[in-house]
Design a protein around this motif. Structure first.
Motif, PDB file in Angstrom:
ATOM      1  N   GLN A 112       0.793  -1.237   0.000  1.00 13.22           N
ATOM      2  CA  GLN A 112       0.000   0.000   0.000  1.00 13.22           C
ATOM      3  C   GLN A 112       0.818   1.276   0.000  1.00 13.22           C
ATOM      4  OE1 GLN A 112      -2.388  -0.717   3.396  1.00 13.22           O
ATOM      5  NE2 GLN A 112      -0.826  -0.145   4.869  1.00 13.22           N
ATOM      6  N   GLY A 113       2.102   1.235   0.339  1.00 14.62           N
ATOM      7  CA  GLY A 113       2.922   2.439   0.417  1.00 14.62           C
ATOM      8  C   GLY A 113       2.795   3.098   1.781  1.00 14.62           C
ATOM      9  N   ILE A 114       3.767   3.944   2.126  1.00 13.74           N
ATOM     10  CA  ILE A 114       3.806   4.572   3.445  1.00 13.74           C
ATOM     11  C   ILE A 114       4.221   6.033   3.306  1.00 13.74           C
ATOM     12  CG2 ILE A 114       5.062   4.626   5.638  1.00 13.74           C
ATOM     13  CD1 ILE A 114       5.273   1.653   5.550  1.00 13.74           C
ATOM     14  N   VAL A 115       3.569   6.892   4.085  1.00 13.57           N
ATOM     15  CA  VAL A 115       4.016   8.274   4.264  1.00 13.57           C
ATOM     16  C   VAL A 115       4.579   8.355   5.672  1.00 13.57           C
ATOM     17  CG1 VAL A 115       3.325  10.691   4.391  1.00 13.57           C
ATOM     18  CG2 VAL A 115       2.259   9.189   2.718  1.00 13.57           C
ATOM     19  N   GLY A 116       5.854   8.747   5.792  1.00  9.22           N
ATOM     20  CA  GLY A 116       6.479   8.843   7.103  1.00  9.22           C
ATOM     21  C   GLY A 116       5.841   9.933   7.952  1.00  9.22           C
ATOM     22  N   THR A 117       5.853   9.737   9.268  1.00 13.46           N
ATOM     23  CA  THR A 117       5.282  10.737  10.172  1.00 13.46           C
ATOM     24  C   THR A 117       6.253  11.902  10.337  1.00 13.46           C
ATOM     25  OG1 THR A 117       6.177   9.542  12.065  1.00 13.46           O
ATOM     26  CG2 THR A 117       3.911   9.065  11.452  1.00 13.46           C
ATOM     27  N   GLN A 118       5.706  13.090  10.496  1.00 15.56           N
ATOM     28  CA  GLN A 118       6.533  14.291  10.567  1.00 15.56           C
ATOM     29  C   GLN A 118       7.253  14.369  11.904  1.00 15.56           C
ATOM     30  OE1 GLN A 118       3.145  16.460   9.915  1.00 15.56           O
ATOM     31  NE2 GLN A 118       3.076  15.966   7.764  1.00 15.56           N
ATOM     32  N   ALA A 119       8.524  14.730  11.837  1.00 13.26           N
ATOM     33  CA  ALA A 119       9.347  14.835  13.042  1.00 13.26           C
ATOM     34  C   ALA A 119       9.082  16.152  13.749  1.00 13.26           C
ATOM     35  CB  ALA A 119      10.816  14.724  12.669  1.00 13.26           C
ATOM     36  N   ASP A 120       9.266  16.141  15.059  1.00  9.30           N
ATOM     37  CA  ASP A 120       9.108  17.345  15.869  1.00  9.30           C
ATOM     38  C   ASP A 120      10.493  17.969  16.063  1.00  9.30           C
ATOM     39  OD1 ASP A 120       7.877  19.271  17.381  1.00  9.30           O
ATOM     40  OD2 ASP A 120       8.033  18.112  19.243  1.00  9.30           O
ATOM     41  N   VAL A 121      10.999  18.591  14.998  1.00  9.57           N
ATOM     42  CA  VAL A 121      12.333  19.189  14.966  1.00  9.57           C
ATOM     43  C   VAL A 121      12.187  20.653  14.581  1.00  9.57           C
ATOM     44  CG1 VAL A 121      14.599  19.045  13.852  1.00  9.57           C
ATOM     45  CG2 VAL A 121      13.304  16.974  14.248  1.00  9.57           C
ATOM     46  N   PRO A 122      12.922  21.579  15.239  1.00  5.65           N
ATOM     47  CA  PRO A 122      12.791  23.001  14.897  1.00  5.65           C
ATOM     48  C   PRO A 122      13.061  23.315  13.424  1.00  5.65           C
ATOM     49  CG  PRO A 122      14.034  22.756  16.925  1.00  5.65           C
ATOM     50  CD  PRO A 122      13.811  21.375  16.381  1.00  5.65           C
ATOM     51  N   PHE A 123      13.987  22.599  12.797  1.00  6.06           N
ATOM     52  CA  PHE A 123      14.279  22.828  11.375  1.00  6.06           C
ATOM     53  C   PHE A 123      13.088  22.511  10.490  1.00  6.06           C
ATOM     54  CE2 PHE A 123      18.966  22.760  11.988  1.00  6.06           C
ATOM     55  CZ  PHE A 123      19.272  23.813  11.148  1.00  6.06           C
ATOM     56  N   CYS A 124      12.182  21.696  10.964  1.00  5.27           N
ATOM     57  CA  CYS A 124      11.080  21.199  10.140  1.00  5.27           C
ATOM     58  C   CYS A 124       9.739  21.824  10.486  1.00  5.27           C
ATOM     59  CB  CYS A 124      11.001  19.684  10.285  1.00  5.27           C
ATOM     60  SG  CYS A 124      12.530  18.858   9.842  1.00  5.27           S
TER      61      CYS A 124
END
Length: 158
Positions: A112-124
């Motif tokens: 099915q494919g995967i979208v990675g979860t967003q990191a809690d990083v100040p740069f992002c």
């Protein structure tokens, strides 16, 4: 003489079809689509590493490292030659990863494919791009493209 030639040709044909039927199925290819965390646009010309776990699912000395460079569409395709591993890990080599570090199950990626979860990083932050729908066989990974100064600072900190 012709009869002997036909017999040899028939044996050769049957042996070649038997050997083709016994080959192991090829490992599925894994596509990694690298997107900018803020705009959602593809990041081209960026290096990505895919780490394949060993058959037991561990990342020990038997783990396989595959490296590739994204194309104009932000996609790099990895075609492992070995038996499919149960888990994979994606790492951006040039940029700050904006996807939380996690291992992805290979069978889920293929089906099915995967979208990675967003990191809690100040740069992002802030993450403003829409979340795309993954395709089967694909991992969508977010990254913050670092400029020369940011890369220098990151190399000093490590």
């Amino acid at each position: 003489m012709r009869v002997l030639l036909f017999i040899c040709a028939g044996l050769w044909m049957s042996a070649s079809t038997l050997s083709q039927g016994q080959s192991a199925p090829p490992a599925p290819s894994v596509r990694v689509r690298l997107l900018d965390y803020k705009t959602g646009r593809p990041l081209k010309g960026r290096y990505v590493q895919l780490t394949l776990s060993d058959p037991s699912g561990n990342y020990g000395p038997d783990a396989v490292l595959l490296k590739g460079k994204t194309g104009a569409d932000g996609v790099v395709v990895f075609r492992p030659k070995a038996i499919p591993s149960p888990r994979v890990d994606v790492v951006t080599l040039d940029d700050m990863p904006c996807t939380a570090p996690e291992e992805f199950a290979t069978d889920v990626i293929v089906q099915q494919g995967i979208v990675g979860t967003q990191a809690d990083v100040p740069f992002c932050k802030p993450h403003t791009s829409p979340i795309p729908n993954p395709r089967p066989g694909e991992v969508v990974f977010y990254a913050h493209r670092l400029n020369l100064w940011q890369r220098f600072r990151r190399s000093i900190e490590e």
